[in-house]
Design a protein around this motif. Structure first.
Motif, PDB file in Angstrom:
ATOM      1  N   PHE A 121      -9.639  -8.367  30.257  1.00  0.00           N
ATOM      2  CA  PHE A 121     -11.103  -8.446  30.219  1.00  0.00           C
ATOM      3  C   PHE A 121     -11.612  -8.368  28.779  1.00  0.00           C
ATOM      4  N   PHE A 122     -11.088  -7.411  28.031  1.00  0.00           N
ATOM      5  CA  PHE A 122     -11.547  -7.252  26.656  1.00  0.00           C
ATOM      6  C   PHE A 122     -11.042  -8.375  25.748  1.00  0.00           C
ATOM      7  N   TYR A 123      -9.863  -8.925  26.027  1.00  0.00           N
ATOM      8  CA  TYR A 123      -9.400 -10.079  25.263  1.00  0.00           C
ATOM      9  C   TYR A 123     -10.349 -11.258  25.451  1.00  0.00           C
ATOM     10  N   ILE A 124     -10.693 -11.553  26.706  1.00  0.00           N
ATOM     11  CA  ILE A 124     -11.572 -12.695  26.981  1.00  0.00           C
ATOM     12  C   ILE A 124     -12.959 -12.447  26.408  1.00  0.00           C
ATOM     13  N   LEU A 125     -13.411 -11.219  26.417  1.00  0.00           N
ATOM     14  CA  LEU A 125     -14.741 -10.886  25.913  1.00  0.00           C
ATOM     15  C   LEU A 125     -14.799 -10.843  24.386  1.00  0.00           C
ATOM     16  N   LEU A 126     -13.845 -10.194  23.764  1.00  0.00           N
ATOM     17  CA  LEU A 126     -13.977  -9.886  22.340  1.00  0.00           C
ATOM     18  C   LEU A 126     -13.306 -10.866  21.373  1.00  0.00           C
ATOM     19  N   LEU A 127     -12.245 -11.539  21.789  1.00  0.00           N
ATOM     20  CA  LEU A 127     -11.538 -12.399  20.841  1.00  0.00           C
ATOM     21  C   LEU A 127     -12.383 -13.571  20.325  1.00  0.00           C
ATOM     22  N   PRO A 128     -13.214 -14.235  21.150  1.00  0.00           N
ATOM     23  CA  PRO A 128     -14.085 -15.264  20.551  1.00  0.00           C
ATOM     24  C   PRO A 128     -15.081 -14.686  19.547  1.00  0.00           C
ATOM     25  N   ILE A 129     -15.578 -13.496  19.825  1.00  0.00           N
ATOM     26  CA  ILE A 129     -16.527 -12.857  18.906  1.00  0.00           C
ATOM     27  C   ILE A 129     -15.831 -12.498  17.596  1.00  0.00           C
ATOM     28  N   LEU A 130     -14.620 -11.970  17.696  1.00  0.00           N
ATOM     29  CA  LEU A 130     -13.868 -11.632  16.477  1.00  0.00           C
ATOM     30  C   LEU A 130     -13.551 -12.879  15.658  1.00  0.00           C
ATOM     31  N   TRP A 131     -13.160 -13.971  16.323  1.00  0.00           N
ATOM     32  CA  TRP A 131     -12.899 -15.217  15.594  1.00  0.00           C
ATOM     33  C   TRP A 131     -14.160 -15.740  14.934  1.00  0.00           C
ATOM     34  N   LEU A 132     -15.301 -15.640  15.634  1.00  0.00           N
ATOM     35  CA  LEU A 132     -16.554 -16.109  15.043  1.00  0.00           C
ATOM     36  C   LEU A 132     -16.935 -15.278  13.825  1.00  0.00           C
ATOM     37  N   MET A 133     -16.737 -13.974  13.903  1.00  0.00           N
ATOM     38  CA  MET A 133     -17.009 -13.122  12.740  1.00  0.00           C
ATOM     39  C   MET A 133     -16.058 -13.435  11.595  1.00  0.00           C
ATOM     40  N   LEU A 134     -14.791 -13.685  11.908  1.00  0.00           N
ATOM     41  CA  LEU A 134     -13.818 -14.027  10.882  1.00  0.00           C
ATOM     42  C   LEU A 134     -14.135 -15.379  10.243  1.00  0.00           C
ATOM     43  N   LEU A 135     -14.521 -16.351  11.038  1.00  0.00           N
ATOM     44  CA  LEU A 135     -14.895 -17.662  10.483  1.00  0.00           C
ATOM     45  C   LEU A 135     -16.160 -17.556   9.616  1.00  0.00           C
ATOM     46  N   LYS A 136     -17.091 -16.726  10.037  1.00  0.00           N
ATOM     47  CA  LYS A 136     -18.297 -16.504   9.244  1.00  0.00           C
ATOM     48  C   LYS A 136     -17.956 -15.843   7.913  1.00  0.00           C
ATOM     49  N   ARG A 137     -17.040 -14.887   7.965  1.00  0.00           N
ATOM     50  CA  ARG A 137     -16.606 -14.189   6.744  1.00  0.00           C
ATOM     51  C   ARG A 137     -15.851 -15.125   5.807  1.00  0.00           C
ATOM     52  N   MET A 138     -14.998 -15.988   6.358  1.00  0.00           N
ATOM     53  CA  MET A 138     -14.239 -16.929   5.536  1.00  0.00           C
ATOM     54  C   MET A 138     -15.149 -17.972   4.880  1.00  0.00           C
ATOM     55  N   ALA A 139     -16.252 -18.299   5.533  1.00  0.00           N
ATOM     56  CA  ALA A 139     -17.190 -19.267   4.951  1.00  0.00           C
ATOM     57  C   ALA A 139     -17.925 -18.676   3.761  1.00  0.00           C
ATOM     58  N   ARG A 140     -18.113 -17.354   3.774  1.00  0.00           N
ATOM     59  CA  ARG A 140     -18.794 -16.694   2.657  1.00  0.00           C
ATOM     60  C   ARG A 140     -17.917 -16.572   1.425  1.00  0.00           C
ATOM     61  N   VAL A 141     -16.641 -16.437   1.622  1.00  0.00           N
ATOM     62  CA  VAL A 141     -15.721 -16.212   0.480  1.00  0.00           C
ATOM     63  C   VAL A 141     -15.427 -17.480  -0.245  1.00  0.00           C
TER      64      VAL A 141
END
Length: 141
Positions: A121-141
């Motif tokens: 449940f938490f994998y399906i819920l949180l992993l897309p959010i974590l990837w989106l945050m990581l992609l957002k962070r990588m775009a800033r760097v």
């Protein structure tokens, strides 16, 4: 009209995310994802690690698509996408767009499931959010 396009895009991406997570769960159940890590001492840990890798890869694709096509409203799109994917997971043996699917998914995984279902449940819920945050962070760097 833009909100309608956002909802349609999110629903289409959620169907793909649902299909990819089903494939990842199936590959993990067959033991084909991390075959070198199949430990006889800790089978649940190996299974959870296989689900993490499989669903993590499956979550990267929708997060990347949403980040690319809807950067201004990415959090709304990812929320709709996750809720629709949970709806489809809950309606595995029912009509695909039955609104009770989210309730069935939460009940079967979070409340009445074993530890593997709760983590799923938490994998399906949180992993897309974590990837989106990581992609957002990588775009800033």
């Amino acid at each position: 009209m833009n909100i309608i396009k956002l909802v349609i895009l999110s629903l289409c991406i959620s169907i793909g995310y649902y299909a990819l997570t089903i494939v990842a769960i199936g590959q993990s159940a067959a033991g084909n994802l991390l075959w070198w890590f199949n430990s006889s001492e800790y089978p649940m840990l190996a299974h959870l690690a296989q689900n993490f890798v499989g669903i993590g890869i499956a979550a990267l694709i929708p997060a990347f698509i949403i980040r690319s096509y809807e950067p201004a409203r990415q959090w709304i799109a990812i929320t709709i996408m996750i809720l629709a994917a949970m709806l489809l997971h809950g309606n595995m043996h029912y009509m695909p767009w039955d609104p009770m699917g989210i309730v069935r998914f939460v009940n079967n995984t979070l409340f009445y499931g074993d530890i593997g279902a709760k983590v799923l449940f938490f994998y399906i819920l949180l992993l897309p959010i974590l990837w989106l945050m990581l992609l957002k962070r990588m775009a800033r760097v």
